[in-house]
Enzyme design. Sequence first.
Site, PDB file in Angstrom:
ATOM      1  N   LYS A 199       1.123   4.338  -2.846  1.00  0.00           N
ATOM      2  CA  LYS A 199       0.875   5.739  -2.525  1.00  0.00           C
ATOM      3  C   LYS A 199       2.135   6.593  -2.687  1.00  0.00           C
ATOM      4  O   LYS A 199       2.044   7.774  -3.040  1.00  0.00           O
ATOM      5  CB  LYS A 199       0.309   5.860  -1.110  1.00  0.00           C
ATOM      6  CG  LYS A 199      -1.089   5.270  -0.957  1.00  0.00           C
ATOM      7  CD  LYS A 199      -2.094   5.944  -1.884  1.00  0.00           C
ATOM      8  CE  LYS A 199      -3.510   5.451  -1.637  1.00  0.00           C
ATOM      9  NZ  LYS A 199      -4.503   6.149  -2.484  1.00  0.00           N
ATOM     10  N   TYR A 221       0.839  -1.204   0.000  1.00  0.00           N
ATOM     11  CA  TYR A 221       0.000   0.000   0.000  1.00  0.00           C
ATOM     12  C   TYR A 221       0.872   1.252   0.000  1.00  0.00           C
ATOM     13  O   TYR A 221       0.623   2.193  -0.756  1.00  0.00           O
ATOM     14  CB  TYR A 221      -0.919  -0.020   1.225  1.00  0.00           C
ATOM     15  CG  TYR A 221      -1.804   1.213   1.346  1.00  0.00           C
ATOM     16  CD1 TYR A 221      -2.928   1.350   0.539  1.00  0.00           C
ATOM     17  CD2 TYR A 221      -1.511   2.214   2.267  1.00  0.00           C
ATOM     18  CE1 TYR A 221      -3.744   2.471   0.649  1.00  0.00           C
ATOM     19  CE2 TYR A 221      -2.314   3.329   2.383  1.00  0.00           C
ATOM     20  CZ  TYR A 221      -3.432   3.450   1.574  1.00  0.00           C
ATOM     21  OH  TYR A 221      -4.230   4.571   1.676  1.00  0.00           O
TER      22      TYR A 221
END
Length: 263
Positions: A155, A151
């Site tokens: 990002k 994740y």
Amino acid sequence: MQLRDRKILLTGATGGIGKALVNVLLDAGARLVLAGRDLPALQKMAILLGQDRVNVALLDLGSEQVTQQAAALGQLHPDIDVVLNCAGRNLFAACDKTDAVQAAAILDVNLKGTILLTQALLPVLLGRPQAMIVNVGSTFGSIGYPGFAVYCASKFGLRGYTEALRRELVNSSVKVVYIAPRATATDMNEATVVAMNNELGNRMDEPSAVAASVVRAMQRERPRLFIGWPEKLFVVLNGVVTGMVDKALRKQLPVIQRFLSNE
């Protein structure tokens, strides 16, 4: 940017922040195109809203057809003024417990799909007298956090893409905005993550508060916004004094590992 009568393409409208954004954007007088892979859910949302300023469109950011779907969307709505990328997927898992399918799903939606959507609609935006691209990232796009390796990678990539895009389009009619919320109380966070955040004392914002901050940033044309204190301070420290953040997270690691072992 004045949002009244602007047509805004919003991804992730069925998520926690997305749902809150729908209401705030409508209150600001915007026209919306809600795009996502669950078309029946979007259609139901549009009916419940009862607004003639809301349209829906099929767009699966994780599919191989995302470019074609985005191009078709641009042809159907050639007056899009803003692309607001709010769709995202999360994963709390040890770095050696994430398989190829899980990693691809996160990267495809959070990064690859967003890039391809932006590329497909950029000609539409450049044809508007005033336009904007808004990418909703995360504090974890600046701070690598244990248990969220893939994740974070997605990002971090989105933040870098947004920064480069903003610099590339600086002399055009298209403004580029990056907004990084901290942990938010949405269904994207599983119960384990919520329990871990509670034990660690990590604050979680309400989606309505995040949505209000996003819209204010759009109206003020802020190039970047990091939401939450002290998280925004940690972003700065992580970029300048990385060792200090390493020490702080090392103290949290036993708790994080305990929750990871329950996954």
